[in-house]
Design a protein around this motif. Structure first.
Motif, PDB file in Angstrom:
ATOM      1  N   LEU A   5       3.149   1.826   7.946  1.00  0.00           N
ATOM      2  CA  LEU A   5       3.742   1.050   6.860  1.00  0.00           C
ATOM      3  C   LEU A   5       2.635   0.467   5.998  1.00  0.00           C
ATOM      4  CD1 LEU A   5       6.563  -0.308   5.895  1.00  0.00           C
ATOM      5  CD2 LEU A   5       5.599  -2.338   6.986  1.00  0.00           C
ATOM      6  N   GLU A   6       2.729   0.650   4.694  1.00  0.00           N
ATOM      7  CA  GLU A   6       1.787   0.022   3.774  1.00  0.00           C
ATOM      8  C   GLU A   6       2.282  -1.374   3.441  1.00  0.00           C
ATOM      9  OE1 GLU A   6       0.795   2.280   0.348  1.00  0.00           O
ATOM     10  OE2 GLU A   6       0.732   4.183   1.425  1.00  0.00           O
ATOM     11  N   GLY A   7       1.490  -2.378   3.762  1.00  0.00           N
ATOM     12  CA  GLY A   7       1.871  -3.757   3.513  1.00  0.00           C
ATOM     13  C   GLY A   7       1.591  -4.171   2.075  1.00  0.00           C
ATOM     14  N   LEU A   8       1.837  -5.439   1.776  1.00  0.00           N
ATOM     15  CA  LEU A   8       1.696  -5.939   0.406  1.00  0.00           C
ATOM     16  C   LEU A   8       0.244  -6.049  -0.042  1.00  0.00           C
ATOM     17  CD1 LEU A   8       4.475  -8.682   0.458  1.00  0.00           C
ATOM     18  CD2 LEU A   8       4.604  -6.365  -0.477  1.00  0.00           C
ATOM     19  N   GLY A   9      -0.683  -6.017   0.891  1.00  0.00           N
ATOM     20  CA  GLY A   9      -2.099  -6.078   0.540  1.00  0.00           C
ATOM     21  C   GLY A   9      -2.770  -4.720   0.586  1.00  0.00           C
ATOM     22  N   HIS A  10      -1.977  -3.650   0.647  1.00  0.00           N
ATOM     23  CA  HIS A  10      -2.542  -2.307   0.817  1.00  0.00           C
ATOM     24  C   HIS A  10      -3.112  -1.742  -0.481  1.00  0.00           C
ATOM     25  CE1 HIS A  10      -2.897   1.454   3.125  1.00  0.00           C
ATOM     26  NE2 HIS A  10      -2.639   2.061   1.979  1.00  0.00           N
ATOM     27  N   THR A  11      -2.458  -2.021  -1.606  1.00  0.00           N
ATOM     28  CA  THR A  11      -2.846  -1.412  -2.874  1.00  0.00           C
ATOM     29  C   THR A  11      -2.994  -2.463  -3.960  1.00  0.00           C
ATOM     30  OG1 THR A  11      -1.591   0.573  -2.293  1.00  0.00           O
ATOM     31  CG2 THR A  11      -2.236   0.331  -4.589  1.00  0.00           C
ATOM     32  N   GLY A  12      -4.097  -2.398  -4.684  1.00  0.00           N
ATOM     33  CA  GLY A  12      -4.316  -3.321  -5.792  1.00  0.00           C
ATOM     34  C   GLY A  12      -5.087  -2.650  -6.908  1.00  0.00           C
ATOM     35  N   THR A  13      -5.207  -3.331  -8.027  1.00  0.00           N
ATOM     36  CA  THR A  13      -5.966  -2.799  -9.155  1.00  0.00           C
ATOM     37  C   THR A  13      -7.434  -3.183  -9.026  1.00  0.00           C
ATOM     38  OG1 THR A  13      -5.449  -4.781 -10.444  1.00  0.00           O
ATOM     39  CG2 THR A  13      -4.012  -2.875 -10.740  1.00  0.00           C
ATOM     40  N   GLY A  14      -8.296  -2.403  -9.678  1.00  0.00           N
ATOM     41  CA  GLY A  14      -9.724  -2.697  -9.676  1.00  0.00           C
ATOM     42  C   GLY A  14     -10.135  -3.340 -10.985  1.00  0.00           C
ATOM     43  N   GLY A  15     -11.356  -3.040 -11.422  1.00  0.00           N
ATOM     44  CA  GLY A  15     -11.836  -3.564 -12.693  1.00  0.00           C
ATOM     45  C   GLY A  15     -12.443  -4.943 -12.566  1.00  0.00           C
ATOM     46  N   GLU A  16     -12.557  -5.616 -13.687  1.00  0.00           N
ATOM     47  CA  GLU A  16     -13.206  -6.926 -13.715  1.00  0.00           C
ATOM     48  C   GLU A  16     -12.333  -8.024 -13.104  1.00  0.00           C
ATOM     49  OE1 GLU A  16     -14.360  -7.756 -17.696  1.00  0.00           O
ATOM     50  OE2 GLU A  16     -15.792  -6.086 -17.832  1.00  0.00           O
ATOM     51  N   ASP A  17     -11.022  -7.820 -13.084  1.00  0.00           N
ATOM     52  CA  ASP A  17     -10.122  -8.840 -12.539  1.00  0.00           C
ATOM     53  C   ASP A  17      -9.132  -8.176 -11.571  1.00  0.00           C
ATOM     54  OD1 ASP A  17      -8.828 -11.259 -12.117  1.00  0.00           O
ATOM     55  OD2 ASP A  17      -7.470 -10.979 -13.813  1.00  0.00           O
TER      56      ASP A  17
END
Length: 206
Positions: A5-17
């Motif tokens: 199961l992929e949790g809520l902290g599994h995927t995020g955006t990169g970049g400066e912020d």
């Protein structure tokens, strides 16, 4: 490396912020001094209506890597099996036939995957589903066929922006063999402090 199961902290955006679900920063998701705000230990056991979308039958055979599931495909599958479309809190399971490569041919299995694109992601978001599962290693089609040049736009749309959980490498063949399209989807995530996901196999009770 298995069903997870992929949790809520599994995927995020990169970049400066960089940001994860609910606007959390990487430091808030995984601080050095303890569990984060989006750790899988915060998730409760899941018990909800499950719907199987049999893409192998609709497609006339197993799908291939890079082959995208459309809303028209889903509507055809729902009509074919006489199932109401998903709604608030449901779990939607896509059977693509890609699981046939698991262990038997890992190079092919990891080379890409059939799956949904942003069209279907938005369709699922509008219906407020709770979880999306697949028999491949990713819910989103790979390689990506549309959108900005980023690796996992579907995961970002579903999980980061809307808090919809993803369950990968699900053995949906068992439901196909039993000719089941609706069931109770049951899964209790392992409460691993600060983890971005949880191993474990969901249960389909019918």
């Amino acid at each position: 490396a298995g069903t997870y199961l992929e949790g809520l902290g599994h995927t995020g955006t990169g970049g400066e912020d960089p940001r994860f679900f609910n606007g959390f920063t990487p430091e808030e998701v995984a601080p050095e001094d303890g569990p984060g705000e989006a750790g899988v230990e915060h998730l409760k056991p899941i018990f909800t209506r499950g719907i199987l979308i049999d893409m192998v039958t609709v497609n006339g055979g197993p799908m291939e890597a890079g082959q995208e599931i459309t809303v028209a495909n889903i509507e055809k599958a729902l009509d074919w099996f006489g199932v109401n479309e998903p709604g608030n809190g449901d779990a939607v399971v896509f059977h693509t036939g890609w699981g046939r490569h698991w262990i038997a041919d890992n190079d092919t299995y990891l080379s890409g995957a059939p799956g949904i694109g942003l069209e279907v992601a938005e369709w699922l978001i509008e219906r407020e589903v709770a979880l999306v599962a697949t028999d491949a290693w990713t819910v989103g089609v790979q390689p990506v066929n549309e959108g900005p040049e980023r690796d996992f736009p579907v995961s970002l749309a579903l999980t980061q922006k809307h808090g919809i959980l993803l369950h990968d490498n699900v053995e949906s063949e068992r439901l196909i063999d039993a000719e089941i399209s609706e069931f109770a989807y049951i899964f209790a995530p392992m409460p691993i402090r600060g983890a971005t996901g949880s191993p474990g196999v969901p249960l389909a009770v019918y």
